[in-house]
Design a protein around this motif. Sequence first.
Motif, PDB file in Angstrom:
ATOM      1  N   GLN A 201       0.834  -1.206   0.000  1.00 20.38           N
ATOM      2  CA  GLN A 201       0.000   0.000   0.000  1.00 20.38           C
ATOM      3  C   GLN A 201       0.870   1.257   0.000  1.00 20.38           C
ATOM      4  O   GLN A 201       0.571   2.227  -0.712  1.00 20.38           O
ATOM      5  N   LYS A 202       1.942   1.225   0.778  1.00 19.45           N
ATOM      6  CA  LYS A 202       2.843   2.378   0.817  1.00 19.45           C
ATOM      7  C   LYS A 202       3.508   2.600  -0.534  1.00 19.45           C
ATOM      8  O   LYS A 202       3.797   3.741  -0.916  1.00 19.45           O
ATOM      9  N   SER A 203       3.744   1.507  -1.270  1.00 18.43           N
ATOM     10  CA  SER A 203       4.390   1.657  -2.581  1.00 18.43           C
ATOM     11  C   SER A 203       3.473   2.332  -3.590  1.00 18.43           C
ATOM     12  O   SER A 203       3.935   2.820  -4.632  1.00 18.43           O
ATOM     13  N   ASP A 227      -6.313  -6.340   5.687  1.00 17.88           N
ATOM     14  CA  ASP A 227      -5.979  -7.561   4.956  1.00 17.88           C
ATOM     15  C   ASP A 227      -6.116  -7.408   3.447  1.00 17.88           C
ATOM     16  O   ASP A 227      -5.768  -8.316   2.704  1.00 17.88           O
ATOM     17  N   GLN A 228      -6.661  -6.275   2.995  1.00 11.51           N
ATOM     18  CA  GLN A 228      -6.871  -6.095   1.564  1.00 11.51           C
ATOM     19  C   GLN A 228      -6.271  -4.784   1.096  1.00 11.51           C
ATOM     20  O   GLN A 228      -6.356  -3.762   1.785  1.00 11.51           O
ATOM     21  N   LEU A 229      -5.671  -4.848  -0.088  1.00 11.89           N
ATOM     22  CA  LEU A 229      -5.148  -3.636  -0.704  1.00 11.89           C
ATOM     23  C   LEU A 229      -6.307  -2.800  -1.227  1.00 11.89           C
ATOM     24  O   LEU A 229      -7.249  -3.313  -1.822  1.00 11.89           O
ATOM     25  N   GLY A 230      -6.229  -1.499  -0.976  1.00 12.27           N
ATOM     26  CA  GLY A 230      -7.255  -0.598  -1.478  1.00 12.27           C
ATOM     27  C   GLY A 230      -6.840   0.011  -2.805  1.00 12.27           C
ATOM     28  O   GLY A 230      -5.737  -0.208  -3.306  1.00 12.27           O
ATOM     29  N   VAL A 251      -9.810   3.709  -7.439  1.00 12.45           N
ATOM     30  CA  VAL A 251      -9.997   2.647  -8.428  1.00 12.45           C
ATOM     31  C   VAL A 251     -11.135   1.739  -7.992  1.00 12.45           C
ATOM     32  O   VAL A 251     -11.271   1.427  -6.803  1.00 12.45           O
ATOM     33  N   CYS A 252     -11.938   1.300  -8.933  1.00 14.22           N
ATOM     34  CA  CYS A 252     -13.025   0.367  -8.626  1.00 14.22           C
ATOM     35  C   CYS A 252     -12.451  -0.985  -8.213  1.00 14.22           C
ATOM     36  O   CYS A 252     -11.601  -1.557  -8.900  1.00 14.22           O
ATOM     37  N   GLY A 253     -12.905  -1.500  -7.056  1.00 15.75           N
ATOM     38  CA  GLY A 253     -12.480  -2.819  -6.597  1.00 15.75           C
ATOM     39  C   GLY A 253     -11.425  -2.754  -5.515  1.00 15.75           C
ATOM     40  O   GLY A 253     -10.945  -1.683  -5.122  1.00 15.75           O
ATOM     41  N   ALA A 259      -4.926  -3.097  -6.920  1.00 18.26           N
ATOM     42  CA  ALA A 259      -3.616  -2.501  -6.644  1.00 18.26           C
ATOM     43  C   ALA A 259      -2.795  -2.379  -7.923  1.00 18.26           C
ATOM     44  O   ALA A 259      -2.078  -1.390  -8.136  1.00 18.26           O
ATOM     45  N   SER A 260      -2.909  -3.400  -8.785  1.00 13.34           N
ATOM     46  CA  SER A 260      -2.183  -3.352 -10.057  1.00 13.34           C
ATOM     47  C   SER A 260      -2.670  -2.192 -10.919  1.00 13.34           C
ATOM     48  O   SER A 260      -1.870  -1.454 -11.508  1.00 13.34           O
TER      49      SER A 260
END
Length: 442
Positions: A201-203, A227-230, A251-253, A259-260
């Motif tokens: 997340q920080k990246s 536990d999940q990337l936003g 971003v949606c999702g 994250a990608s």
Amino acid sequence: MMCETSDGDPGTDGGAAEAGADTGGDDVDEAGLAQFSALLEDSTEDLYDNAPCGYLSTLMDGRIAKVNSTLLDWLGYTGTQLVGRKRFSDLLTVGGKLYHETHFAPLLAMQGQVSGIALELKCADGSRLPVLVTSVVKTGSDGQPLLVRTTLFEAGDRRAYESELLRARKEAERARADAEAARKTAETERARLHQVVVILQKSLLPPELPQVPGLQAAAYYHPASTDQLGGDFYDLFALGDGSWSFFLGDVCGKGPEAASVTSLIRYTLRAACLHADGPAEALDMLNTALYARYTGNDPRYCTVVAGTLTPRDGTFDITVASGGHPPALLLRADGTTDFVRTPGGMLVGITSRPDFITSTTTLAPGDTLLLYTDGLTEARTTAGPRYSEEALHAFAHSLAPAGARQTVTALTGLLEGFGNGLDDDTALLALGVPAADGVGVT
């Protein structure tokens, strides 16, 4: 308790005749008299010998003086093998004999009775017989102990029941231990996942905001789940001509896929801002990249607001373009608040021909521009309804005038107050010009 035997036989004809005389002679039903007489023929000795429990009598030195057939059948001995030849303790296992000598016999001597003691007897074939033992000391008329009468109940079913209980308890303990080990493993994995998520997340966010001369900037990211990337993102960077660019979006999702896409959007939009002629053109470039990459069965899109800051005589001219994003909020030095709206702005990546609208304003000393994602305005409140743009406007109005850091600090407290009401990640970016009297310099 031990059943006593009698010297006479109560089942004789005399006994039956005496009973018949008591009943009234000729008036007694002959069939009933026959049944009653047959019952009396069961002598006390026969009842003792064939009782459903084991009986034995021992002298005070422990030698067996009498034993019933039931116990003999259980053990596989004859009466002559035991009576006068064996002590009661000789019938016990090694552990039982030790318990008898150290506990059972002393208690019997002190109390005159011991009840319900679990012991094991050795059978003639070497097998073991679990029993429950009750012993009572029989005394003479002078009060002196004469013998010990012992009753034994076969406890094989009880032992099996206890063994099953013990097995079930051990199985339950094993299951608890396995569950605890699984819980600790899950906690370890969750901690590792959390660490990975935090790092990733920080990246996706700038490590820190740059120092912009004459401007105060502050940002905050609140993850709804550890536990999940936003998919929220923001950035602030120099354009090289003395002006600055900023953006904030969602971003949606969620998860690795989001994250990608976030990573792609952030770096694509940063490059677009450096080469485009204004924020609307930068959003158009981003839309082209997203639409070309994620068409078909896996569409990806985002909402975003992008802008430029141009310093001018202690103020900043701002141009803002929005792609389907909530409007920026302007906190003025005079205590008023206004939304910077860009009506008609379309989601980025949803169509090949988007229409992005721009809006311009000026940041004067004491003014602060707030950008936020919809995790804030769609949070659930304790009263039940969702937070809203109107509620945010009222909250900001209570803060104005406020500097960038003061505004972000106040909103951070507001977000924490939502607790579990935050369903989505929230990103905040505030840009403010410190007032001449020090407002916003906190």
